[in-house]
Write an enzyme that holds these catalytic residues in place. Structure first.
Site, PDB file in Angstrom:
ATOM      1  N   ARG A 194       2.995 -42.840  -7.842  1.00 56.82           N
ATOM      2  CA  ARG A 194       2.598 -42.470  -6.575  1.00 56.82           C
ATOM      3  C   ARG A 194       2.416 -41.367  -6.369  1.00 56.82           C
ATOM      4  O   ARG A 194       1.202 -41.572  -6.191  1.00 56.82           O
ATOM      5  CB  ARG A 194       3.630 -43.150  -5.417  1.00 56.82           C
ATOM      6  CG  ARG A 194       3.963 -44.713  -5.329  1.00 56.82           C
ATOM      7  CD  ARG A 194       5.731 -44.701  -4.652  1.00 56.82           C
ATOM      8  NE  ARG A 194       6.162 -43.932  -5.529  1.00 56.82           N
ATOM      9  CZ  ARG A 194       7.051 -44.980  -6.086  1.00 56.82           C
ATOM     10  NH1 ARG A 194       7.648 -45.900  -5.934  1.00 56.82           N
ATOM     11  NH2 ARG A 194       8.229 -43.317  -7.360  1.00 56.82           N
ATOM     12  N   ILE A 195       2.417 -40.091  -6.746  1.00 57.13           N
ATOM     13  CA  ILE A 195       2.086 -38.966  -6.628  1.00 57.13           C
ATOM     14  C   ILE A 195       0.869 -39.120  -7.450  1.00 57.13           C
ATOM     15  O   ILE A 195      -0.309 -37.793  -6.902  1.00 57.13           O
ATOM     16  CB  ILE A 195       3.388 -37.697  -7.102  1.00 57.13           C
ATOM     17  CG1 ILE A 195       4.422 -38.705  -6.281  1.00 57.13           C
ATOM     18  CG2 ILE A 195       2.842 -36.244  -6.523  1.00 57.13           C
ATOM     19  CD1 ILE A 195       5.523 -37.614  -5.857  1.00 57.13           C
ATOM     20  N   ARG A 243       9.364 -32.035 -12.724  1.00 53.06           N
ATOM     21  CA  ARG A 243      10.775 -31.977 -12.370  1.00 53.06           C
ATOM     22  C   ARG A 243      10.815 -30.781 -13.663  1.00 53.06           C
ATOM     23  O   ARG A 243       9.976 -30.869 -14.683  1.00 53.06           O
ATOM     24  CB  ARG A 243      11.271 -33.207 -13.434  1.00 53.06           C
ATOM     25  CG  ARG A 243      12.015 -34.621 -12.110  1.00 53.06           C
ATOM     26  CD  ARG A 243      12.600 -33.421 -11.180  1.00 53.06           C
ATOM     27  NE  ARG A 243      13.569 -34.535 -10.474  1.00 53.06           N
ATOM     28  CZ  ARG A 243      13.034 -34.198  -9.112  1.00 53.06           C
ATOM     29  NH1 ARG A 243      12.051 -33.627  -8.540  1.00 53.06           N
ATOM     30  NH2 ARG A 243      14.089 -34.914  -8.388  1.00 53.06           N
ATOM     31  N   GLU A 269      17.586 -24.953 -10.637  1.00 53.03           N
ATOM     32  CA  GLU A 269      17.653 -24.948  -9.427  1.00 53.03           C
ATOM     33  C   GLU A 269      18.659 -24.317  -8.399  1.00 53.03           C
ATOM     34  O   GLU A 269      19.547 -24.688  -8.373  1.00 53.03           O
ATOM     35  CB  GLU A 269      17.257 -26.114  -8.599  1.00 53.03           C
ATOM     36  CG  GLU A 269      15.397 -26.766  -9.667  1.00 53.03           C
ATOM     37  CD  GLU A 269      15.248 -27.570  -8.615  1.00 53.03           C
ATOM     38  OE1 GLU A 269      15.391 -28.003  -7.673  1.00 53.03           O
ATOM     39  OE2 GLU A 269      13.887 -27.825  -9.295  1.00 53.03           O
ATOM     40  N   HIS A 303      11.558 -25.825  -4.788  1.00 51.22           N
ATOM     41  CA  HIS A 303      10.790 -27.337  -4.662  1.00 51.22           C
ATOM     42  C   HIS A 303      10.377 -27.784  -3.321  1.00 51.22           C
ATOM     43  O   HIS A 303      11.917 -28.091  -2.396  1.00 51.22           O
ATOM     44  CB  HIS A 303      12.816 -27.969  -5.064  1.00 51.22           C
ATOM     45  CG  HIS A 303      13.253 -28.965  -5.894  1.00 51.22           C
ATOM     46  ND1 HIS A 303      13.704 -29.602  -6.392  1.00 51.22           N
ATOM     47  CD2 HIS A 303      11.875 -29.982  -5.165  1.00 51.22           C
ATOM     48  CE1 HIS A 303      13.476 -30.493  -6.846  1.00 51.22           C
ATOM     49  NE2 HIS A 303      12.380 -31.253  -5.722  1.00 51.22           N
ATOM     50  N   GLY A 315       7.729 -29.724  -2.737  1.00 52.71           N
ATOM     51  CA  GLY A 315       7.140 -31.127  -2.360  1.00 52.71           C
ATOM     52  C   GLY A 315       7.601 -31.824  -1.071  1.00 52.71           C
ATOM     53  O   GLY A 315       6.443 -32.550  -0.907  1.00 52.71           O
TER      54      GLY A 315
HETATM   55  N1  LIG Z   1       8.760 -31.455  -6.030  1.00 44.02           N
HETATM   56  C1  LIG Z   1       9.324 -33.335  -4.990  1.00 44.02           C
HETATM   57  O1  LIG Z   1      10.084 -32.035  -4.612  1.00 44.02           O
HETATM   58  C2  LIG Z   1       9.216 -34.129  -6.547  1.00 44.02           C
HETATM   59  C3  LIG Z   1       9.233 -34.548  -6.709  1.00 44.02           C
HETATM   60  N2  LIG Z   1       9.248 -35.805  -7.135  1.00 44.02           N
HETATM   61  C4  LIG Z   1       8.733 -36.186  -8.307  1.00 44.02           C
HETATM   62  O2  LIG Z   1       7.786 -36.531  -8.816  1.00 44.02           O
HETATM   63  C5  LIG Z   1       7.565 -37.691 -10.355  1.00 44.02           C
HETATM   64  C6  LIG Z   1       6.587 -38.577 -10.249  1.00 44.02           C
HETATM   65  O3  LIG Z   1       7.160 -39.225  -8.535  1.00 44.02           O
HETATM   66  P1  LIG Z   1       6.671 -40.495  -8.395  1.00 44.02           P
HETATM   67  O4  LIG Z   1       4.746 -40.619  -8.525  1.00 44.02           O
HETATM   68  O5  LIG Z   1       6.953 -40.858  -7.283  1.00 44.02           O
HETATM   69  O6  LIG Z   1       6.737 -41.584  -9.570  1.00 44.02           O
HETATM   70  P2  LIG Z   1       6.475 -43.429 -10.035  1.00 44.02           P
HETATM   71  O7  LIG Z   1       7.367 -44.105 -10.823  1.00 44.02           O
HETATM   72  O8  LIG Z   1       5.596 -43.780  -8.453  1.00 44.02           O
HETATM   73  O9  LIG Z   1       5.396 -42.526 -11.113  1.00 44.02           O
HETATM   74  C7  LIG Z   1       5.876 -42.008 -11.848  1.00 44.02           C
HETATM   75  C8  LIG Z   1       4.378 -42.391 -13.007  1.00 44.02           C
HETATM   76  O10 LIG Z   1       5.219 -41.600 -14.367  1.00 44.02           O
HETATM   77  C9  LIG Z   1       5.003 -42.444 -15.239  1.00 44.02           C
HETATM   78  N3  LIG Z   1       5.274 -42.505 -16.566  1.00 44.02           N
HETATM   79  C10 LIG Z   1       6.250 -42.402 -16.757  1.00 44.02           C
HETATM   80  N4  LIG Z   1       6.490 -42.150 -18.522  1.00 44.02           N
HETATM   81  C11 LIG Z   1       5.441 -40.848 -18.270  1.00 44.02           C
HETATM   82  C12 LIG Z   1       4.882 -40.669 -19.544  1.00 44.02           C
HETATM   83  N5  LIG Z   1       5.945 -40.938 -21.031  1.00 44.02           N
HETATM   84  N6  LIG Z   1       4.043 -40.353 -20.416  1.00 44.02           N
HETATM   85  C13 LIG Z   1       3.236 -40.278 -18.825  1.00 44.02           C
HETATM   86  N7  LIG Z   1       3.342 -41.580 -17.901  1.00 44.02           N
HETATM   87  C14 LIG Z   1       4.323 -41.195 -17.695  1.00 44.02           C
HETATM   88  C15 LIG Z   1       4.928 -43.534 -14.939  1.00 44.02           C
HETATM   89  O11 LIG Z   1       4.662 -44.725 -15.475  1.00 44.02           O
HETATM   90  C16 LIG Z   1       4.597 -43.750 -13.693  1.00 44.02           C
HETATM   91  O12 LIG Z   1       3.179 -44.542 -13.685  1.00 44.02           O
HETATM   92  C17 LIG Z   1       9.083 -37.549  -9.964  1.00 44.02           C
HETATM   93  O13 LIG Z   1       9.973 -36.825 -11.473  1.00 44.02           O
HETATM   94  C18 LIG Z   1       9.436 -37.263  -9.089  1.00 44.02           C
HETATM   95  O14 LIG Z   1      11.324 -37.201  -9.040  1.00 44.02           O
HETATM   96  C19 LIG Z   1       9.464 -36.417  -6.240  1.00 44.02           C
HETATM   97  C20 LIG Z   1       8.822 -36.434  -4.736  1.00 44.02           C
HETATM   98  C21 LIG Z   1       9.023 -34.962  -4.500  1.00 44.02           C
HETATM   99  O1  LIG Z   2      12.151 -36.804  -3.787  1.00 44.89           O
HETATM  100  C1  LIG Z   2      12.369 -35.865  -5.234  1.00 44.89           C
HETATM  101  O2  LIG Z   2      12.088 -36.404  -6.171  1.00 44.89           O
HETATM  102  C2  LIG Z   2      12.407 -34.209  -4.757  1.00 44.89           C
HETATM  103  O3  LIG Z   2      11.966 -34.052  -6.464  1.00 44.89           O
HETATM  104  C3  LIG Z   2      12.746 -33.917  -3.476  1.00 44.89           C
HETATM  105  O4  LIG Z   2      13.645 -33.507  -3.304  1.00 44.89           O
HETATM  106  P1  LIG Z   2      14.229 -33.200  -2.358  1.00 44.89           P
HETATM  107  O5  LIG Z   2      14.723 -34.186  -1.483  1.00 44.89           O
HETATM  108  O6  LIG Z   2      13.249 -32.405  -1.179  1.00 44.89           O
HETATM  109  O7  LIG Z   2      15.734 -32.202  -2.819  1.00 44.89           O
END
Ligand SMILES: NC(=O)C1=CN([C@@H]2O[C@H](COP(=O)(O)OP(=O)(O)OC[C@H]3O[C@@H](n4cnc5c(N)ncnc54)[C@H](O)[C@@H]3O)[C@@H](O)[C@H]2O)C=CC1
Ligand SMILES: O=C(O)C(=O)COP(=O)(O)O
Length: 541
Positions: A151-152, A233, A262, A280, A282
């Site tokens: 998604r992201i 992460r 963190e 953190h 995002g």
């Molecule tokens: N900084 C923040 O506040 C936030 C961080 N995140 C983090 O962002 C990351 C992505 O989130 P989403 O896009 O929602 O998840 P998602 O599940 O939609 O996408 C993850 C993608 O990673 C791929 N993937 C898995 N293993 C892999 C590998 N070995 N090599 C390459 N690609 C691989 C999957 O096929 C999938 O397409 C997660 O770790 C989530 O925790 C999410 C929201 C907020």
């Molecule tokens: O949704 C995620 O994976 C995040 O990393 C967001 O973290 P937070 O809910 O802002 O502590």
């Protein structure tokens, strides 16, 4: 009244949904130590968390009341998923609510790196005016590599294309055709991808495969002056290797929103040259927080009050309507398991479940889990339920297989199970009459129509006249009332082997069982205890 504990900061919109629900009582606390979370969970049916609360094995152990964990966000790496599953707790998240905000944060960090926004602001604050030193780079025309096209990752790709960047990517679970639809050139090897970019961003979960994905070896093959962003992460980019590369100048700039610890105690990476860090943030926008909080509130309410399982990480998702439809089948599966657990002797080896007719079109995995829960419920001190039963079975080497056929036999729905122990095989089959009348329709090779509730007195016998009168008299003499009686004959033929299942009110004294057993035409007398017809499963109310 269900009690929901909230230990991280949740948007007021989500809190309001829960406050307005008359069936839910809230317990909002923050800054708790792991021990305090453990204590607070003892009186909670569900918990909503973000990334700060760590639900470790120790915290989740022996929490009989806790049924669900909802992560208001995406990452569930702060939850010991295996421990939650073992404890029978469903883990759910809100996957989409913060996608846009996190993609925007990634773009913001990328632009800040490109134009030195961090140091420019810091030096201005110090009274400096360093225009030449802070000359940046344009992103248009540059190549952005995205690892993780979920998604992201895809949302970042669309935004980067809007900035006229070329986007290349790597994701082992994405096809080149689908990537091409998004205008992304997909690489088959991460080692190849990293060599061809000016900016690199990671958007995968943290797993054994993605830990240290960007390390010294891979950085060494990158273009000099590459810029790296991590909004996914901590640990996907090795922090020490990144600090080294920033110090050597190989990496021109890096931006991290997430860290292995963190808040980070090790300041080496934060203090490295051209390093930009955010705490953190995002998902920290009003919009994202409102969306994830609203969804988390709905998920926990619907789970507790309607048994709906949405976005489950450790279970099959089922809507409230699907669950209502499945409920009698889940009950039947459980009762057949409970029944067979008392019918069999010796340690369990394997189980085969067959679904026939209408039931074969449903989520049979849940029914199988429920069967396993019934089969194992007397074997463990821990609560065995639909979440953890198959894990327990697997751990004990019990192989559970299922087969399905939508072709109906004489009954429109039939669930048959055969349990093999070291002492032999035993099988039972059941169906549902009307909405929710559960019936035992076959026991081993005997067809019958018996109830699956209350106390069941079961015996085998030769099909001779006068036996029913004898049994009735024996039970009557011991003041045991027969509520229902079902008989089954081998191949429905008179005079041969037969079986009887008697529903009796109250307990059957040992002496009565001995008297029934003493009849020369009777063998294998057994008393089986099933829950009353009106007692729903504790985890399915
Ligand atoms: N900084 C923040 O506040 C936030 C961080 N995140 C983090 O962002 C990351 C992505 O989130 P989403 O896009 O929602 O998840 P998602 O599940 O939609 O996408 C993850 C993608 O990673 C791929 N993937 C898995 N293993 C892999 C590998 N070995 N090599 C390459 N690609 C691989 C999957 O096929 C999938 O397409 C997660 O770790 C989530 O925790 C999410 C929201 C907020
Ligand atoms: O949704 C995620 O994976 C995040 O990393 C967001 O973290 P937070 O809910 O802002 O502590």
């Amino acid at each position: 009244m269900y009690r929901v504990l909230i230990t991280d900061n949740l948007s007021p919109a989500g809190l309001k949904v829960l406050e307005d629900n008359p069936e839910i009582e809230l317990d909002i606390r923050s800054g708790l130590s792991p021990e305090e979370v453990r204590e607070a969970l003892k009186s909670a049916d569900g918990i909503i968390i973000r990334s700060a609360t760590k639900l470790t094995e120790e915290v989740l152990k022996d929490q009989p009341r806790l049924k669900a964990i909802v992560r208001a966000g995406v990452g569930v790496d702060n939850i010991d998923r295996a421990a939650a599953t073992r404890e029978g707790i469903v883990v759910m998240n809100t996957p989409a609510g913060n996608t846009t905000s996190t993609a925007e944060q990634t773009i913001a960090l990328m632009m800040s790196l490109a134009r030195n926004i961090g140091p420019a602001y810091a030096t201005m604050k110090e009274g400096k005016w360093e225009r030449k030193k802070l000359t940046g780079t344009q992103v248009a025309g540059k190549t952005l590599a995205i690892i993780g096209l979920g998604r992201i990752g895809l949302s970042v790709a669309q935004r980067a294309q809007g900035l006229e960047m070329k986007v290349i990517g790597y994701d082992p679970f994405m096809s080149a055709e689908r990537a091409a639809e998004y205008g992304i050139e997909l690489y088959k090897e991460v080692d190849e991808l990293v060599k061809h970019c000016d900016f690199l961003t990671v958007h995968t979960p943290l797993t054994d495969e993605t830990r240290d994905l960007i390390n010294a070896e891979r950085i060494a093959t990158m273009r000099p002056g590459v810029r790296i962003i991590n909004c996914a992460r901590g640990g996907i980019v090795n922090e020490d290797d990144l600090a080294d590369a920033l110090e050597s100048g190989k990496v021109a700039g890096a931006a991290c929103d997430v860290f292995t610890q963190e808040p980070p105690e090790n300041r080496r990476l934060i203090n490295a040259p051209n390093m930009l860090a955010t705490p953190h943030l995002g998902a920290s926008t009003d919009e994202a927080q409102e969306m994830v909080a609203l969804e988390a509130a709905e998920i926990i309410s619907d789970f507790l009050t309607k048994n709906e399982i949405r976005h489950a990480i450790n279970m099959i998702p089922v809507s409230g309507a699907e669950m209502a439809d499945l409920k009698p089948h889940i009950e039947l599966g459980h009762r057949l398991g409970l029944f067979l657990s008392q019918q069999t002797k010796g340690s369990l080896k394997n189980v085969q479940i067959q679904y026939r007719g209408e039931v074969a079109e449903k989520q049979t995995k849940l029914i199988t889990s429920s069967f396993a829960a019934g089969l194992l419920s007397n074997a463990f001190e821990a609560d065995v339920n639909i979440v953890n039963a198959t894990v327990f079975a697997k751990e004990r080497g019990i192989d559970i297989s299922e087969s399905r056929s939508t072709e109906a036999g004489t009954l429109s729905t039939l669930i048959s199970a055969t349990v093999e122990t070291e002492d032999g095989k035993c099988s039972a089959a059941g169906t549902i009459f009307g909405q929710d009348f559960l019936r035992l329709t076959k026991l081993d090779e005997f067809y019958l129509d018996a109830y699956l509730d209350g106390n069941l007195l079961i015996y085998r016998h030769n099909d001779v006249p006068g036996l029913i009168g004898y049994i009735g008299t024996v039970l009557g003499n011991h003041n045991v009332n027969i509520a229902h009686m079902a008989l089954g004959r081998l191949q429905n033929q008179p005079g041969g082997e037969a079986i009887a299942v008697l529903n009796v009110d109250g307990e059957v004294p040992e002496a009565a069982i001995a008297e029934v057993s003493s009849h020369k035409e009777v063998s294998c007398v057994k008393l089986i205890k099933m829950p009353p017809a009106t007692a729903p499963l504790s985890w399915l109310q």
